[in-house]
Design an enzyme around this catalytic site. Sequence first.
Site, PDB file in Angstrom:
ATOM      1  N   VAL A  16       0.838  -1.202   0.000  1.00 44.34           N
ATOM      2  CA  VAL A  16       0.000   0.000   0.000  1.00 44.34           C
ATOM      3  C   VAL A  16       0.874   1.255   0.000  1.00 44.34           C
ATOM      4  O   VAL A  16       0.583   2.241  -0.679  1.00 44.34           O
ATOM      5  CB  VAL A  16      -0.965  -0.014   1.220  1.00 44.34           C
ATOM      6  CG1 VAL A  16      -1.743   1.282   1.326  1.00 44.34           C
ATOM      7  CG2 VAL A  16      -1.920  -1.202   1.104  1.00 44.34           C
ATOM      8  N   CYS A 130     -10.556  -2.933   3.381  1.00 45.35           N
ATOM      9  CA  CYS A 130     -10.671  -2.897   1.913  1.00 45.35           C
ATOM     10  C   CYS A 130     -11.990  -3.460   1.378  1.00 45.35           C
ATOM     11  O   CYS A 130     -12.654  -2.839   0.547  1.00 45.35           O
ATOM     12  CB  CYS A 130      -9.481  -3.631   1.287  1.00 45.35           C
ATOM     13  SG  CYS A 130      -9.129  -5.208   2.064  1.00 45.35           S
ATOM     14  N   HIS A 243      -9.948  -7.498  -5.159  1.00 46.91           N
ATOM     15  CA  HIS A 243     -10.939  -8.304  -4.447  1.00 46.91           C
ATOM     16  C   HIS A 243     -12.243  -8.364  -5.250  1.00 46.91           C
ATOM     17  O   HIS A 243     -12.598  -7.387  -5.921  1.00 46.91           O
ATOM     18  CB  HIS A 243     -11.288  -7.673  -3.101  1.00 46.91           C
ATOM     19  CG  HIS A 243     -10.217  -7.762  -2.058  1.00 46.91           C
ATOM     20  ND1 HIS A 243      -9.060  -8.473  -2.201  1.00 46.91           N
ATOM     21  CD2 HIS A 243     -10.159  -7.218  -0.812  1.00 46.91           C
ATOM     22  CE1 HIS A 243      -8.339  -8.365  -1.095  1.00 46.91           C
ATOM     23  NE2 HIS A 243      -8.982  -7.599  -0.241  1.00 46.91           N
ATOM     24  N   GLN A 316      -7.842  -3.778  -4.524  1.00 49.71           N
ATOM     25  CA  GLN A 316      -7.707  -3.731  -3.066  1.00 49.71           C
ATOM     26  C   GLN A 316      -6.639  -2.738  -2.618  1.00 49.71           C
ATOM     27  O   GLN A 316      -6.810  -2.045  -1.628  1.00 49.71           O
ATOM     28  CB  GLN A 316      -7.374  -5.150  -2.569  1.00 49.71           C
ATOM     29  CG  GLN A 316      -7.206  -5.293  -1.078  1.00 49.71           C
ATOM     30  CD  GLN A 316      -5.811  -4.967  -0.630  1.00 49.71           C
ATOM     31  OE1 GLN A 316      -4.836  -5.251  -1.334  1.00 49.71           O
ATOM     32  NE2 GLN A 316      -5.685  -4.358   0.536  1.00 49.71           N
TER      33      GLN A 316
HETATM   34  P1  A2P Z   1       9.635  -2.809   6.089  1.00 51.09           P
HETATM   35  O1  A2P Z   1       9.633  -2.966   4.590  1.00 51.09           O
HETATM   36  O2  A2P Z   1      10.812  -2.033   6.590  1.00 51.09           O
HETATM   37  O3  A2P Z   1       9.373  -4.089   6.825  1.00 51.09           O
HETATM   38  P2  A2P Z   1       3.118  -4.855   3.593  1.00 51.09           P
HETATM   39  O4  A2P Z   1       1.713  -4.574   4.103  1.00 51.09           O
HETATM   40  O5  A2P Z   1       3.228  -4.836   2.117  1.00 51.09           O
HETATM   41  O6  A2P Z   1       3.667  -6.102   4.217  1.00 51.09           O
HETATM   42  O7  A2P Z   1       4.041  -3.635   4.124  1.00 51.09           O
HETATM   43  C1  A2P Z   1       4.161  -3.297   5.501  1.00 51.09           C
HETATM   44  C2  A2P Z   1       4.871  -1.964   5.628  1.00 51.09           C
HETATM   45  O8  A2P Z   1       4.931  -1.645   7.025  1.00 51.09           O
HETATM   46  C3  A2P Z   1       6.311  -1.988   5.153  1.00 51.09           C
HETATM   47  O9  A2P Z   1       6.653  -0.714   4.648  1.00 51.09           O
HETATM   48  C4  A2P Z   1       7.063  -2.282   6.432  1.00 51.09           C
HETATM   49  O10 A2P Z   1       8.402  -1.823   6.428  1.00 51.09           O
HETATM   50  C5  A2P Z   1       6.274  -1.444   7.397  1.00 51.09           C
HETATM   51  N1  A2P Z   1       6.495  -1.896   8.780  1.00 51.09           N
HETATM   52  C6  A2P Z   1       6.262  -3.129   9.279  1.00 51.09           C
HETATM   53  N2  A2P Z   1       6.591  -3.169  10.602  1.00 51.09           N
HETATM   54  C7  A2P Z   1       7.025  -1.925  10.927  1.00 51.09           C
HETATM   55  C8  A2P Z   1       7.519  -1.331  12.124  1.00 51.09           C
HETATM   56  N3  A2P Z   1       7.607  -2.011  13.259  1.00 51.09           N
HETATM   57  N4  A2P Z   1       7.891  -0.032  12.085  1.00 51.09           N
HETATM   58  C9  A2P Z   1       7.800   0.683  10.932  1.00 51.09           C
HETATM   59  N5  A2P Z   1       7.358   0.158   9.762  1.00 51.09           N
HETATM   60  C10 A2P Z   1       6.983  -1.120   9.762  1.00 51.09           C
END
Ligand code: A2P
Length: 347
Positions: A16, A130, A243, A316
Amino acid sequence: MSKTYRVAILGATGAVGTELLELLESRNFPVAELKLLASERSVGRSLPFKGENIIVEAVSDRALENVDIVLASAGGSTSKAWASVAVEKGAVVIDNSSAFRMNPDVPLIVPEVNPQAAADHKGIIANPNCTTILMTLAVWPLHQVRPVQRIVAATYQSASGAGAKAMAEVKTQSSAILKGEEPVAEVLPYPLAFNLFPHNSPLTDSGYCEEELKMVNETRKIFGTQEIRITATCVRVPVLRAHSEAINLEFAEPFSPDEAREILSHAPGVKLLEDWGKNYFPMPIEASGRDEVLVGRIRQDISHPCGLELWLCGDQIRKGAALNAVQIAELLVEKNLLQPTKAYVAR
Ligand code: A2P
């Protein structure tokens, strides 16, 4: 000169998050400065925005300073940890996670349905689930003409709802199966390629999974009524990013398919797509990358004189998440609602 805003994307490296980045650019959102925030894992990566490469930073107290709008899509626990910090520092947070959606102090907004709710925000605005966003776009215009009394939904949800890693996993599983190898499931609980399974969100004591209850509770909050009876069965299918939903609607009086078609043919955010002669109706591959929710197969429910059946597909990642969030940001700018009325106090 028109006003510009300091924007941060929290979760910028995710499915996203990258779409948010693209939408801010393609919709020409008035960005003065853009911060890309993610976890420590992504520090040092860079992502392109308007011809520049922006370095990704780890989210921190410092990173959230001097920001007007935070678009958050990094999961519920990250939002819980950082949203109130961002609000205390003066930002408005548009949060894509489920962390605050049912909080009475947090508006839950689909701009085509309840934009007026944005005026009540206290620093955090929630982007709905979503499947809920997609369903409300098709049902709200009908509900305005004749109130819907009951909704029965069945969903066919793509891998993108579980993030970029789940999308990659479906591709890897597909190629493994085609090579005659065993598919490996690490992100999703079971192999999704060439398979499907009931939605993987946690089960509740009611027998419904959380995703199904989101459709029930969030739709009622967005429509501003507890009166509508709603039930849903959510299923994960091996589709990458759009979706689909089969929706059965029950009204107090008959609602003809032609009248529903006429209403939906000019409903905002909806594109009617039906060719009965060719048996051609919305498909996830056609909804992918599009802003509108595609609606079709509108027909009388033969089991109920006041029932209507319809079928929809929507991207989605786009309208189901990133586009809706950017539209909320545009609404805040347009209505001059960027100053929260009261500081948000987390409950
Ligand atoms: P990162 O790429 O550094 O793990 P998706 O929904 O596609 O899995 O993406 C999740 C998003 O949320 C990614 O950008 C991920 O970063 C970020 N993210 C996940 N955990 C954390 C956290 N603890 N702090 C900051 N960003 C996070």
